[in-house]
Design an enzyme around this catalytic site. Structure first.
Site, PDB file in Angstrom:
ATOM      1  N   ILE A   1      48.577  40.623  42.094  1.00 33.80           N
ATOM      2  CA  ILE A   1      47.836  40.234  41.307  1.00 33.80           C
ATOM      3  C   ILE A   1      46.486  41.040  40.617  1.00 33.80           C
ATOM      4  CG2 ILE A   1      44.802  40.847  42.387  1.00 33.80           C
ATOM      5  CD1 ILE A   1      46.315  40.313  45.820  1.00 33.80           C
ATOM      6  N   CYS A   2      46.353  40.184  39.803  1.00 34.46           N
ATOM      7  CA  CYS A   2      45.365  41.003  38.282  1.00 34.46           C
ATOM      8  C   CYS A   2      46.423  41.666  38.178  1.00 34.46           C
ATOM      9  CB  CYS A   2      44.438  41.667  38.961  1.00 34.46           C
ATOM     10  SG  CYS A   2      43.068  41.914  37.462  1.00 34.46           S
ATOM     11  N   GLN A   3      46.270  43.003  37.444  1.00 33.33           N
ATOM     12  CA  GLN A   3      46.678  43.763  36.901  1.00 33.33           C
ATOM     13  C   GLN A   3      48.368  44.015  37.401  1.00 33.33           C
ATOM     14  OE1 GLN A   3      46.131  48.071  36.352  1.00 33.33           O
ATOM     15  NE2 GLN A   3      46.662  48.276  34.482  1.00 33.33           N
TER      16      GLN A   3
ATOM     17  N   GLY B   1      49.866  41.856  38.862  1.00 40.93           N
ATOM     18  CA  GLY B   1      50.316  40.523  38.653  1.00 40.93           C
ATOM     19  C   GLY B   1      51.416  40.593  37.848  1.00 40.93           C
TER      20      GLY B   1
END
Lengths: 355, 440
Positions: free
Chosen positions: A147-149, A151
């Site tokens: 998720i996000c960073q 990811g």
């Protein structure tokens, strides 16, 4: 221009009075509200290392999925966003669909973690967490959900440790850091990151948060709280607001070295797309990602613009790539009503087709 | 902290907001608004009562700040409307004067920059022994700029140069902060331009704005648009980077002074702690790498054992084939003996089974060197001679092979095979030697 206004003075005064009354009552209510709780699903720690803990969530029934999902959250916020409250929980919804869900909680880095690098995080912590989950489940390969960073980290991991992954899922993950509407990226291009980290050491969470608030300063510092007045007589809504408020400002400091490398290689160098990214001894080529990939991004994301995420399909080596555009923002993708209906089922159905 | 036990918050709030609300009331009743209407400072005074009040103290502070800003916006609207009751340019100008200010982006980050700058100024002024160091960059440059560029000499020259670097860093920081603030002013002005355009778009009946809240929301949209234009511009990117870098240089200078002072007082310094942390992390990596190497070495050793076992098993399998062939050979020899005897007394016919084995014996012999070729009678003679000698020891060797197999049964399959291989190896080798010998 004056013709646009049909505000009658008496009505305006009444509106102001109403607002003031609500505000006065609201402040009194707020004073009496206790701290809100979060992270609703029961969980067990299955692996610990330094400040990191890997949790396995307990569902109401046994998981039917044979391959577990390990959630890799960003370093910049706390991971309980995926399990914020009973009716807003990605974790809970995945469990209800029979998935076996694990999560890495990075903890709160302090001075002892100042020298942790991306190599330590990706080839160290993530790799050992993946091994721990695989061991715990008795499988050779697991599913990774970044998720996000987290990811971006998961992409690096998948490109270099692909043999340990069955499927890769990315949510609101930046891939191309140089798209024109990426405000955060724009701001850091002329920053001397070496000077920044050498001076600050670990990057304080408050500084990071103020940076995020600056993306939409009037909306996030003013309008949001004016809107709060409207929901103050609704206890459930008020608690939702406060939970979100806690999550926004309950942020960890950033380990200095990892921050330095992330800004230099990802934000400034855009190496995930341009090439030349090296995490420890491993060169990262997105083309080496050959397992099935599901990429979910938010169409109204002001932190990770959709343009930064949707290009992933052009770079990964797999033939099995699926992109899902979610109608919402960076936070709404976890907590909105639409997210509860759409995101867990999208993940579950996609995985089920590849089990 | 205020008296958190006081239950009458509402009354206090109303009292605090009274002057501001009265101004609105007067305006609502048709009176012209005062030239300088009461300002909503009451909010702030009242909000101070809540400082640190309960777990939601921070949220309360943020909400009060927002309410104050909204009230200020309303105040601006009120002032503008009363200044130009007929509307038109005067109204717009009055509103522009109120709204198009960088203060609209007076978010906490800007506060951080300002506070940081002021702390740095006080800190540096103390170290540089210039307590009246001016607060503005222009004044400071006029007053002290030349001093920061003076050549240093004498026993204190190193200190002087350091102070001068600190002074220059602070001046640069102030310069960059001014540059940043100008861009914020530009953002505010652009925001107001967007606000005007949005209002113009709402002039048609049915799209008009009927509430203060709707007007406020429209202004927020416009302000964000103006801000985004500036924040995504190349000028802002450069100014922001320069501001951050300048502030870091000031902080680094301050840290240097603290470090120097700490060393003089015999206290641990930031550099020392960093150094220890860095070494510790490097050591942890080495330990982990060693651990990984040991683990890999173990895996390699295990793989080597497996490869050795597999090779041994493979060799056993191939030797078993040779032994089978040898057995067939032996049987063929016996058959040939029988044939020879039959030549003397040809009364019995060979059994079909034996007849089938013959080709196997021939096949085994095909591998023999071509030098073995010769006339059939002499070959048979030589073979019979050597075979008769060899066949006398066969029962004992077969028993040894059987024993080896039996002993291996209770052990692991691979080891059992190795035992069998061992037990069978000798006759095979001998047979081979014998064949060579016989063929020589």
């Amino acid at each position: 221009m004056m013709d646009a206004l049909r505000i009658e003075p008496a009505k305006a005064f009444e509106e102001m009075m109403t607002t003031q009354r609500k505000l006065a009552a609201a402040l009194d209510t707020l004073r009496q509200v206790e701290d809100v709780d979060f992270g609703v699903t029961a969980k067990d720690a299955i692996y610990r290392e330094d400040k990191l803990v890997v949790y396995r969530f307990r569902g109401e029934k046994k998981p039917t999925a044979r391959v577990p999902i390990l959630i890799v959250y960003a370093l910049v916020n706390r991971p309980y966003m995926v399990d914020l409250q009973d009716d807003r929980s990605l974790v809970k919804n995945l469990l209800a669909r029979g998935e076996d869900v694990y999560l890495i909680d990075w903890g709160y880095p302090d001075g002892a973690d100042r020298w942790l690098t991306l190599d330590d995080y990706i080839n160290g912590y993530i790799d050992r967490s993946v091994d721990a989950v695989a061991r715990h489940c008795g499988v050779d390969r697991i599913n990774l959900l970044g998720i996000c960073q987290g990811g971006a980290f998961s992409l690096c991991y998948a490109a270099t440790h692909g043999e340990k992954l069955k499927n890769l899922i990315t949510m609101v993950t930046p891939v191309d850091f140089h798209t024109p509407e990426n405000m955060l990226s724009h701001w850091v291009q002329d920053m001397d990151v070496d000077l920044f980290v050498d001076t600050l050491g670990n990057v304080p969470a408050d500084l990071m948060n103020q940076g995020y608030l600056m993306l939409k300063p009037v909306r996030l510092n003013q309008q949001k709280y004016i809107g709060l007045v409207d929901i103050l007589d609704d206890k459930a809504e008020l608690e939702n607001f406060l939970r979100m408020e806690k999550w926004i400002f309950d942020s960890p400091d950033q380990a200095g070295e990892a921050f330095r490398q992330f800004i230099k290689d990802f934000y400034q160098g855009n190496k995930l797309v341009n090439g030349g990214l090296k995490i420890g001894p491993n060169e990262v080529h997105l083309g080496d990602i050959d397992m099935p990939v599901l990429n979910i991004f938010a169409e109204q994301d002001h932190l990770v613009p959709p343009s930064a995420s949707r290009v992933l399909g052009e770079h990964v080596g797999t033939d099995d790539y699926t992109a899902v555009a979610f109608r919402g923002g960076h936070i709404g993708i976890y907590v909105s009503g639409r997210a509860q209906r759409e995101v867990p089922s999208a993940i579950h159905d996609w995985l089920a087709a590849r089990s | 902290m205020g008296d958190a036990s006081n239950p009458d918050w509402t009354s206090q709030w109303q009292a605090a907001a009274r002057p501001w609300l009265d101004a609105w009331k007067d305006f609502a009743q048709g009176a012209a608004a005062p030239a300088a209407p009461a300002r909503p400072e009451g909010f702030e005074q009242w909000a101070r009562l809540f400082t640190g009040a309960g777990p939601q103290g921070e949220t309360i502070e943020r909400m009060v700040d927002a309410a104050k800003n909204q009230a200020a916006f309303m105040q601006s609207m009120l002032g503008a409307l009363s200044a130009a009751p007929g509307g038109g340019t005067n109204w717009a100008e009055a509103l522009r004067g109120s709204l198009a200010k960088p203060a609209m982006f007076d978010h906490p980050m800007a506060q951080v920059w300002r506070d940081g700058g002021e702390q740095a100024r006080q800190f540096l002024a103390r170290f540089m022994r210039v307590p009246d160091m001016p607060a503005t960059p222009a004044a400071a440059t006029d007053a002290w700029g030349a001093m920061f560029d003076l050549p240093a000499f004498g026993p204190m020259r190193e200190h002087q140069e350091r102070y001068q670097r600190s002074g220059r860093a602070w001046l640069e920081y102030r310069k960059q902060l001014d540059r940043y603030n100008k861009l914020m002013l530009d953002a505010a002005q652009r925001g107001f331009a967007h606000f005007e355009r949005k209002l113009a778009d709402r002039e048609q009946p049915g799209r008009q704005i009927e509430s203060l809240r709707a007007l406020y929301d429209l202004w927020v949209d416009a302000a964000e648009e103006g801000y985004a234009e500036v924040a995504l511009s190349p000028e802002f990117r450069a100014a922001y980077g320069d501001l951050v870098n300048a502030q870091m240089r000031v902080r680094a200078q301050m840290q240097g002074e603290v470090e120097r002072m700490s060393r003089e007082l015999g206290m641990p310094t930031r550099s020392e702690v960093n150094s220890i942390g860095q070494r510790l992390q490097a050591l942890r990596r080495e330990v982990r790498a060693d651990g990984t190497a040991a683990q890999l070495a173990g895996e390699v050793a295990a793989l080597r054992r497996q490869v050795a076992d597999l090779k041994a098993a493979q060799a056993a399998a191939s030797r078993a084939t040779v032994t089978q062939a040898q057995r067939a050979d032996d049987e063929a020899d016996a058959a040939q003996e029988t044939v020879l005897r039959k030549e003397a007394s040809p009364r019995k016919r060979p059994s079909p089974a034996r007849a089938e084995r013959k080709p196997a014996a021939k096949t085994a012999r095909r591998d023999a060197p071509a030098s073995a070729a010769g006339d059939f009678a002499s070959r048979i003679g030589k073979y019979a001679e050597s075979s008769l000698g060899a066949s006398r020891s066969k029962p004992a060797k077969k028993a040894a092979a059987t024993k080896g197999t039996a002993a291996a049964k209770g052990k692991a399959a691979a080891r059992g095979k190795a035992a069998v291989t061992k037990g069978k190896a000798a006759p095979g080798k001998r047979a081979s030697r014998r064949t060579d010998k016989g063929n020589a």
